[in-house]
Design a protein around this motif. Structure first.
Motif, PDB file in Angstrom:
ATOM      1  N   GLU A  46       0.847  -1.197   0.000  1.00  0.00           N
ATOM      2  CA  GLU A  46       0.000   0.000   0.000  1.00  0.00           C
ATOM      3  C   GLU A  46       0.880   1.244   0.000  1.00  0.00           C
ATOM      4  O   GLU A  46       1.849   1.324   0.769  1.00  0.00           O
ATOM      5  N   VAL A  47       0.546   2.186  -0.843  1.00  0.00           N
ATOM      6  CA  VAL A  47       1.318   3.433  -0.884  1.00  0.00           C
ATOM      7  C   VAL A  47       0.350   4.607  -0.883  1.00  0.00           C
ATOM      8  O   VAL A  47      -0.822   4.473  -1.258  1.00  0.00           O
ATOM      9  N   ALA A  48       0.859   5.764  -0.429  1.00  0.00           N
ATOM     10  CA  ALA A  48       0.014   6.957  -0.401  1.00  0.00           C
ATOM     11  C   ALA A  48      -0.254   7.437  -1.823  1.00  0.00           C
ATOM     12  O   ALA A  48      -1.394   7.728  -2.199  1.00  0.00           O
ATOM     13  N   THR A  49       0.807   7.542  -2.606  1.00  0.00           N
ATOM     14  CA  THR A  49       0.655   7.922  -4.013  1.00  0.00           C
ATOM     15  C   THR A  49       1.577   7.033  -4.835  1.00  0.00           C
ATOM     16  O   THR A  49       2.714   6.786  -4.447  1.00  0.00           O
ATOM     17  N   ALA A  50       1.076   6.578  -5.972  1.00  0.00           N
ATOM     18  CA  ALA A  50       1.864   5.677  -6.816  1.00  0.00           C
ATOM     19  C   ALA A  50       2.674   6.492  -7.811  1.00  0.00           C
ATOM     20  O   ALA A  50       2.534   6.338  -9.018  1.00  0.00           O
ATOM     21  N   ASP A  51       3.523   7.378  -7.307  1.00  0.00           N
ATOM     22  CA  ASP A  51       4.338   8.193  -8.214  1.00  0.00           C
ATOM     23  C   ASP A  51       5.669   7.488  -8.491  1.00  0.00           C
ATOM     24  O   ASP A  51       5.950   6.410  -7.977  1.00  0.00           O
ATOM     25  N   GLU A  52       6.498   8.139  -9.310  1.00  0.00           N
ATOM     26  CA  GLU A  52       7.725   7.499  -9.784  1.00  0.00           C
ATOM     27  C   GLU A  52       8.697   7.241  -8.617  1.00  0.00           C
ATOM     28  O   GLU A  52       9.353   6.203  -8.564  1.00  0.00           O
ATOM     29  N   ALA A  53       8.769   8.197  -7.659  1.00  0.00           N
ATOM     30  CA  ALA A  53       9.680   8.028  -6.524  1.00  0.00           C
ATOM     31  C   ALA A  53       9.254   6.831  -5.668  1.00  0.00           C
ATOM     32  O   ALA A  53      10.098   6.045  -5.215  1.00  0.00           O
ATOM     33  N   THR A  54       7.957   6.706  -5.454  1.00  0.00           N
ATOM     34  CA  THR A  54       7.459   5.587  -4.656  1.00  0.00           C
ATOM     35  C   THR A  54       7.721   4.263  -5.371  1.00  0.00           C
ATOM     36  O   THR A  54       8.154   3.281  -4.757  1.00  0.00           O
ATOM     37  N   LEU A  55       7.472   4.260  -6.681  1.00  0.00           N
ATOM     38  CA  LEU A  55       7.744   3.042  -7.457  1.00  0.00           C
ATOM     39  C   LEU A  55       9.221   2.662  -7.355  1.00  0.00           C
ATOM     40  O   LEU A  55       9.562   1.484  -7.215  1.00  0.00           O
ATOM     41  N   ALA A  56      10.106   3.667  -7.402  1.00  0.00           N
ATOM     42  CA  ALA A  56      11.543   3.392  -7.287  1.00  0.00           C
ATOM     43  C   ALA A  56      11.860   2.794  -5.920  1.00  0.00           C
ATOM     44  O   ALA A  56      12.664   1.859  -5.815  1.00  0.00           O
ATOM     45  N   ALA A  57      11.224   3.324  -4.858  1.00  0.00           N
ATOM     46  CA  ALA A  57      11.457   2.785  -3.509  1.00  0.00           C
ATOM     47  C   ALA A  57      10.977   1.335  -3.430  1.00  0.00           C
ATOM     48  O   ALA A  57      11.654   0.475  -2.850  1.00  0.00           O
ATOM     49  N   VAL A  58       9.818   1.060  -4.021  1.00  0.00           N
ATOM     50  CA  VAL A  58       9.296  -0.308  -3.976  1.00  0.00           C
ATOM     51  C   VAL A  58      10.201  -1.234  -4.787  1.00  0.00           C
ATOM     52  O   VAL A  58      10.458  -2.372  -4.401  1.00  0.00           O
TER      53      VAL A  58
ATOM     54  N   MET B  26      10.404  -2.947   6.561  1.00  0.00           N
ATOM     55  CA  MET B  26      10.558  -1.819   5.642  1.00  0.00           C
ATOM     56  C   MET B  26      10.769  -0.523   6.403  1.00  0.00           C
ATOM     57  O   MET B  26      11.605   0.296   6.028  1.00  0.00           O
ATOM     58  N   GLY B  27       9.997  -0.335   7.474  1.00  0.00           N
ATOM     59  CA  GLY B  27      10.168   0.870   8.279  1.00  0.00           C
ATOM     60  C   GLY B  27      11.570   0.929   8.876  1.00  0.00           C
ATOM     61  O   GLY B  27      12.245   1.955   8.800  1.00  0.00           O
ATOM     62  N   ARG B  28      12.030  -0.208   9.439  1.00  0.00           N
ATOM     63  CA  ARG B  28      13.354  -0.239  10.069  1.00  0.00           C
ATOM     64  C   ARG B  28      14.451   0.001   9.033  1.00  0.00           C
ATOM     65  O   ARG B  28      15.490   0.581   9.350  1.00  0.00           O
ATOM     66  N   LEU B  29      14.250  -0.480   7.793  1.00  0.00           N
ATOM     67  CA  LEU B  29      15.289  -0.357   6.770  1.00  0.00           C
ATOM     68  C   LEU B  29      15.249   0.991   6.064  1.00  0.00           C
ATOM     69  O   LEU B  29      16.015   1.232   5.133  1.00  0.00           O
ATOM     70  N   GLY B  30      14.335   1.848   6.490  1.00  0.00           N
ATOM     71  CA  GLY B  30      14.348   3.208   5.948  1.00  0.00           C
ATOM     72  C   GLY B  30      13.537   3.400   4.679  1.00  0.00           C
ATOM     73  O   GLY B  30      13.688   4.417   4.000  1.00  0.00           O
ATOM     74  N   PHE B  31      12.692   2.425   4.343  1.00  0.00           N
ATOM     75  CA  PHE B  31      11.792   2.651   3.214  1.00  0.00           C
ATOM     76  C   PHE B  31      10.609   3.478   3.705  1.00  0.00           C
ATOM     77  O   PHE B  31       9.699   2.958   4.342  1.00  0.00           O
TER      78      PHE B  31
END
Lengths: 85, 85
Positions: A46-58, B26-31
């Motif tokens: 689950e993410v707040a917004t599915a933007d490019e930065a979030t996709l990169a983090a995932v 994920m929280g602990r690893l800084g995501f």
């Protein structure tokens, strides 16, 4: 909330005993014409917004936390279009 | 050989301890900015031909062998378009 789907499969050259067990069970249960089964994992994040930065983090989490790159491939990281449930 | 992909997730009302563990990790690893994670399964079934009868057989296997309908939903049964590997 949008969800990002991560799919992970064992690498083709890696033995997959669970998949092999399912393959044999299918034969015994009469499912004809089905070949080899391989079992992997599917994650929904689950993410707040599915933007490019979030996709990169995932994507980074998929490669480091959700899969073991020695034996598994991340086959897909994508925004979930619709929730069939 | 064509492959049919089956995706199975725990039902929304069912506790998913593995997903919860990943969420905390994920929280602990800084995501940052990533919410709840849920973990399910993904199967690839090799078939000789991806026709309607074969898809129906895989759908039946998905509901009876690949998932536990008490606690899991089959969220997708589809022909794999392309193999990214």
């Amino acid at each position: 909330m949008p969800r990002i789907v991560v799919e992970v499969m064992p690498k083709p050259e890696i033995l997959d005993p669970q998949g092999t067990a399912i393959t044999h069970a299918m034969g015994r249960l009469g499912f004809e014409g089905l070949g080899e089964v391989r079992q992997g994992k599917r994650f929904e994040v689950e993410v707040a917004t599915a933007d490019e930065a979030t996709l990169a983090a995932v994507r980074e989490a998929a490669e480091t936390l959700l899969s073991n790159p020695v034996i598994e491939d991340v086959v897909s990281v994508r925004v979930q279009e619709d929730d069939p449930r």
